[in-house]
Design a protein around this motif. Structure first.
Motif, PDB file in Angstrom:
ATOM      1  N   ASP A   1      -5.642  -7.542   2.306  1.00  0.00           N
ATOM      2  CA  ASP A   1      -4.618  -8.547   2.014  1.00  0.00           C
ATOM      3  C   ASP A   1      -4.801  -9.675   3.011  1.00  0.00           C
ATOM      4  O   ASP A   1      -4.581  -9.496   4.218  1.00  0.00           O
ATOM      5  CB  ASP A   1      -3.229  -7.917   2.148  1.00  0.00           C
ATOM      6  N   ASP A  50      -5.732 -11.628  -5.345  1.00  0.00           N
ATOM      7  CA  ASP A  50      -5.747 -10.333  -4.660  1.00  0.00           C
ATOM      8  C   ASP A  50      -6.537  -9.301  -5.443  1.00  0.00           C
ATOM      9  O   ASP A  50      -6.420  -9.248  -6.660  1.00  0.00           O
ATOM     10  CB  ASP A  50      -4.315  -9.820  -4.468  1.00  0.00           C
ATOM     11  N   MET A  73      -5.340  -3.016   1.895  1.00  0.00           N
ATOM     12  CA  MET A  73      -4.550  -2.709   0.705  1.00  0.00           C
ATOM     13  C   MET A  73      -4.951  -1.356   0.133  1.00  0.00           C
ATOM     14  O   MET A  73      -4.114  -0.513  -0.167  1.00  0.00           O
ATOM     15  CB  MET A  73      -4.758  -3.791  -0.362  1.00  0.00           C
TER      16      MET A  73
END
Length: 483
Positions: A327, A311, A334
């Motif tokens: 995400d 991520d 995000m």
């Protein structure tokens, strides 16, 4: 009437909006700051704090009490001028100054001060009390705001050998818009406005294969590291999967509503990402041709995308000037970075560090991953539309502009150590000097640029260059622009 000046009405001339704005600003400044050209009146309280801090800086002690006017009383000690003993104040409430003599502190001879006071004699307060020790709780807390801040040292750039053009490959009949390298580093492919994809030998620069199938210019290419597949996308809204064993299209991914401008493969899972003029980044399952997600949130064309194994797994840049982190589990945003003022047309992920750079017509900026914290701007401005950028493991970043300028940067410091101008192919216009795509090979020792004069140029570092022949011309920045 005599002695009275009569002001005549002047006709109002049409004024620009900018001029009116400046007039309004000046009027506001005159209204709220009538003495804006002069120094502010002295403040007795702040003067006390400054004097207290100065005493601490020069003598290692803090003045406890100063008289109301903030005067410095520099009378010598009456009892024993030659003594090197300073009596500290006794317990609170003690009237006798000498009662603190049992806690006497031995100090070295007074050091000649560096300020305008050149007497070198310790200070007393007007009430007769001597000065408190630096660790005293009586210290004014607001003096910490006046502490000198040591200027941060900007990292000195590493020396890099200059890059030079050593090969020009011609063969396309239109602007060369995209490039991708084979994981084995034996060949690379280029997509062009002539609707073809050509595969070239890295070592010799010879043409190996030409693939046809798109009906508009090919803007995006990617070669899989896990399968014998190559992926292409173009202005014809099509995303194609090519089997390199059969040299033909085996899958097409339908869903984009307009031209597809960028393309990236996830490094660990079988997922393909494409972004285009419909302002959406689409996530495709490679095998089933199904669309897993439509990452919507941008307000304009998505023109750059890269992926990471962790991520944020997807990062997109758009013509709406923002960069979004996505995400991939939920298909949601995000973080949105709004640092740029112009379209983010190119991004480059550092191959080893957790950071990336993004390029826009206003600036090239460096960000950290995974949170997206802003590090700094590059120390120069290319002052053109930047279409492509690439960075290798040695920390050399290359950026290519619409005007044919190729700039090389030191990644760590943001110093621009080389500027070169591409030379157009004979017979081309000078305006056809744009650079549309850049990529390092797998080793990072060769750079390939795709250009508007229908050529592909290959670059490598000058092997004979040394820090003596090509010295580093670097000046640390005085004032660094935050945004």
């Amino acid at each position: 009437m005599p002695g009275v000046a009569v002001e005549m009405e002047q006709p109002v001339e049409p004024q620009s909006l900018k001029k009116l704005s400046f007039k309004s600003l000046k009027r506001a400044l005159d209204l709220f700051s009538p003495a804006h050209g002069h120094y502010a009146p002295p403040d007795a309280e702040s003067k006390k704090i400054r004097i207290s801090y100065k005493m601490h800086a020069e003598y290692g002690v803090v003045v406890k009490n100063l008289n109301q006017s903030g005067q410095k009383v520099i009378s010598a000690m009456q009892d024993n001028k030659t003594s090197e003993v300073l009596a500290l104040p006794g317990p609170e409430g003690s009237a006798d100054v000498q009662s603190g003599a049992q806690n006497a502190l031995v100090v070295p001879p007074p050091i000649q001060p560096r300020g305008p006071n050149q007497t070198g004699i310790p200070f007393r307060s007007t009430s007769g009390a001597l000065m408190a020790a630096p660790g005293s709780s009586e210290r004014n807390q607001s003096t910490s705001a006046l502490m000198e801040r040591i200027p941060s040292k900007w990292p000195r750039p590493e020396w890099h050998a200059p890059w030079r053009n050593y090969r020009v490959i011609s063969g396309h009949l239109g602007w060369v818009r995209s490039i991708a390298f084979d994981p084995s580093n034996s060949w690379f492919c280029t997509g062009s406005a002539d609707r073809t994809i050509k595969i070239w030998d890295v070592g010799t620069g010879r043409l190996k294969l030409t693939l046809t199938g798109h009906i508009e210019q090919v803007r995006g290419l990617a070669v899989s590291t896990q399968h014998t597949y190559m992926f292409s996308a173009g202005d014809d809204k099509q995303v194609k999967c090519w089997d390199l064993e059969q040299n033909k299209v085996i899958r097409s991914y339908h869903g984009h509503l307009s031209g597809v401008y960028c393309l990236a493969l996830h490094p660990t899972i079988d997922v393909l990402l494409t972004g285009g003029r419909d302002s959406v980044c689409r996530v495709w399952d490679i095998r089933t041709k199904m669309q897993a997600f439509a990452l919507s949130g941008h307000d304009n064309t998505v023109c750059s995308v890269f992926t990471r194994p962790t991520d944020p797994q997807v990062v997109t840049g758009s013509h709406d000037t923002t960069i979004k982190f996505w995400d991939l589990r939920y298909g949601k945003t995000m973080v949105t970075l709004t640092h740029h003022k112009k379209s983010v047309r190119a991004m480059a992920l550092h191959p080893t560090q957790h950071s990336f750079a993004s390029a826009s017509a206003d600036n090239i900026k460096k960000f950290g991953l995974p949170k997206g914290e802003f590090y700094h701007n590059m120390l120069s401005q290319q002052k053109t539309i930047i279409n492509a950028m690439a960075v290798n493991e040695d920390g050399v970043m290359a950026t290519g502009g619409d005007n044919g300028s190729m700039w090389f940067w030191d990644w760590k410091s943001g110093h621009n150590f080389q500027q070169s101008q591409t030379i157009v192919q004979p017979g081309s216009l000078d305006s056809e000097a744009g650079i549309y795509a850049l990529s390092y090979d797998i080793t990072g020792s060769r750079l390939v640029s795709c250009e508007a004069d229908k050529t592909i140029k290959m670059w490598k570092q000058d092997e004979n260059a040394t820090p003596e022949t090509h010295p580093l011309n670097y000046k640390p920045p005085k004032d660094l622009r935050r945004f």
